[in-house]
Design an enzyme around this catalytic site. Sequence first.
Site, short mmCIF file in Angstrom:
data_model
loop_
_atom_site.label_atom_id
_atom_site.label_comp_id
_atom_site.label_asym_id
_atom_site.label_seq_id
_atom_site.Cartn_x
_atom_site.Cartn_y
_atom_site.Cartn_z
N LYS A 162 -6.68 7.49 4.42
CA LYS A 162 -5.97 8.64 4.55
C LYS A 162 -6.69 9.76 5.49
CE LYS A 162 -4.13 8.24 -0.09
NZ LYS A 162 -2.75 7.60 0.38
N GLU A 252 1.84 4.64 -1.43
CA GLU A 252 1.38 3.51 -1.57
C GLU A 252 1.20 3.40 -3.18
OE1 GLU A 252 -0.41 -0.01 -2.43
OE2 GLU A 252 -1.99 1.38 -2.44
N CYS A 286 -3.77 -3.26 -6.15
CA CYS A 286 -2.41 -2.98 -6.34
C CYS A 286 -1.71 -4.24 -5.65
CB CYS A 286 -2.17 -1.45 -5.42
SG CYS A 286 -2.62 -1.64 -3.84
N GLU A 464 0.39 2.91 5.71
CA GLU A 464 -0.90 3.12 5.91
C GLU A 464 -1.48 2.31 6.88
OE1 GLU A 464 -2.67 6.24 2.61
OE2 GLU A 464 -2.63 4.04 1.93
#
EC number: 1.2.1.8
Length: 490
Positions: A162, A252, A286, A464
């Site tokens: 990030k 996300e 994830c 991202e």
Amino acid sequence: MARFELQKLYIDGAYSDAGSDATFEAINPANGEVLAHVQRATKEDVERAVVSAEKGQKIWAAMTAMERSRILRRAVDILRERNDELAALETLDTGKAFSETKYVDIVTGADVLEYYAGLVPAIEGEQIPLRDTSFVYTRREPLGVVAGIGAWNYPIQIALWKSAPALAAGNAMIFKPSEVTSLTTLKLAEIYTEAGVPNGVFNVLTGSGREVGTWLTEHPRIEKISFTGGTDTGKKVMASASASSLKDVTMELGGKSPLIICDDADLDRAADTAMMANFYSSGQVCTNGTRVFVPSHLKAAFEAKIVERVARIRVGNPEDENTNFGPLVSFPHMESVLGYIAKGKEEGARVLCGGERLTDGEFAKGAFVAPTVFTDCTDDMTIVREEIFGPVMAILSYETEEEVIRRANDTDFGLAAGIVTRDLNRAHRVIHQLEAGICWINAWGESDAKMPVGGYKQSGVGRENGISSLNNFTRIKSVQVELGDYVSVF
């Protein structure tokens, strides 16, 4: 007695006491040890961080692209020099095996920062001719102050994913790590300062998402929120961000990803892929491919290969480099995963292996859950419909390609998908019909810095990594230039 000293906030280039005495505990999930007491940021601390970020961002954005690039490259060098130290801390805080954190978490985070450091001088606009006497040019300008809210499974990597594009584009970032795993993000803040990033350009506020996260999403002078976490929380973040000031949002979110094994697949390769798609990082990824679709006539053979491989997993103390499967991130999360396992049994899925908490010897002190494989699963089972975020594989059988594509897409999620086949024509044909933002053919899990990652449907908004993420941290200004005479209609 905690192992480490009190963990403070990081604001304006230095550690700073929070506005209250409230703290929370950082717990080692391998043994329940209290690692540190961590301060909780107050709403006033959020305001302090925003003021600091606004000041620092002006200095940072005024630097030349090459100056910013060199500073970020220095941060990359420091990260790599301290790789093992940071990896050891990440292992203590998350329970992830050191054999993973040493070679993945800091390494891949540093790679992303290096990638964006190299792109800083390439941020450019366009020149658009209108006529002989007039043209338009565009500028990509930083947004200003942005916020990142991280998840607990890859703390420092997510902070770098990030902050790297945000800082490369000339922004300042206020980052809130997960309350469960806050320690390495504070170390990242130190590294940015040491590398020469101006004070305030990367501030870290620790605390709960319910409080600190909400204050960040609601703050009127924060221009963008980049969030990683669960889908339900993501919806709240988006609602809060849009209600306060129409912030840009990148998210996300969760997944329940399908892995399709084709009838021509090498079953050893298929089993290896399924293992990586389910048990890497103790199943807390994830993008995990937890719905494994196998042709009915190959199901028994595939199950045998999975059982054989599960037996080879080295569950143990995550600080031991021989271990490749540690505890879950926390005791509450362990209880959640065990609840799903109980639900799977209750709804009729057959346990092929695992299915319980590990309590022998030293395991009794930690949040250890055995690698678990369910078979004879159906699409309506809870363990097939909902994201578990733990080491739980569900094997489902199918008959035809058309059927498996339909069933793979029968989910609210759309984060990832994969296929194992020898036929590349089939691979591309199937992948192009799957509703997922990240797809793998004959592999699973790699996400290079240059690869945009993000989900379809309720698995996210935006991307991202890759060039698109850098552009998403800028806004375009269009400027028309008139070189000829200007005639008013009045």
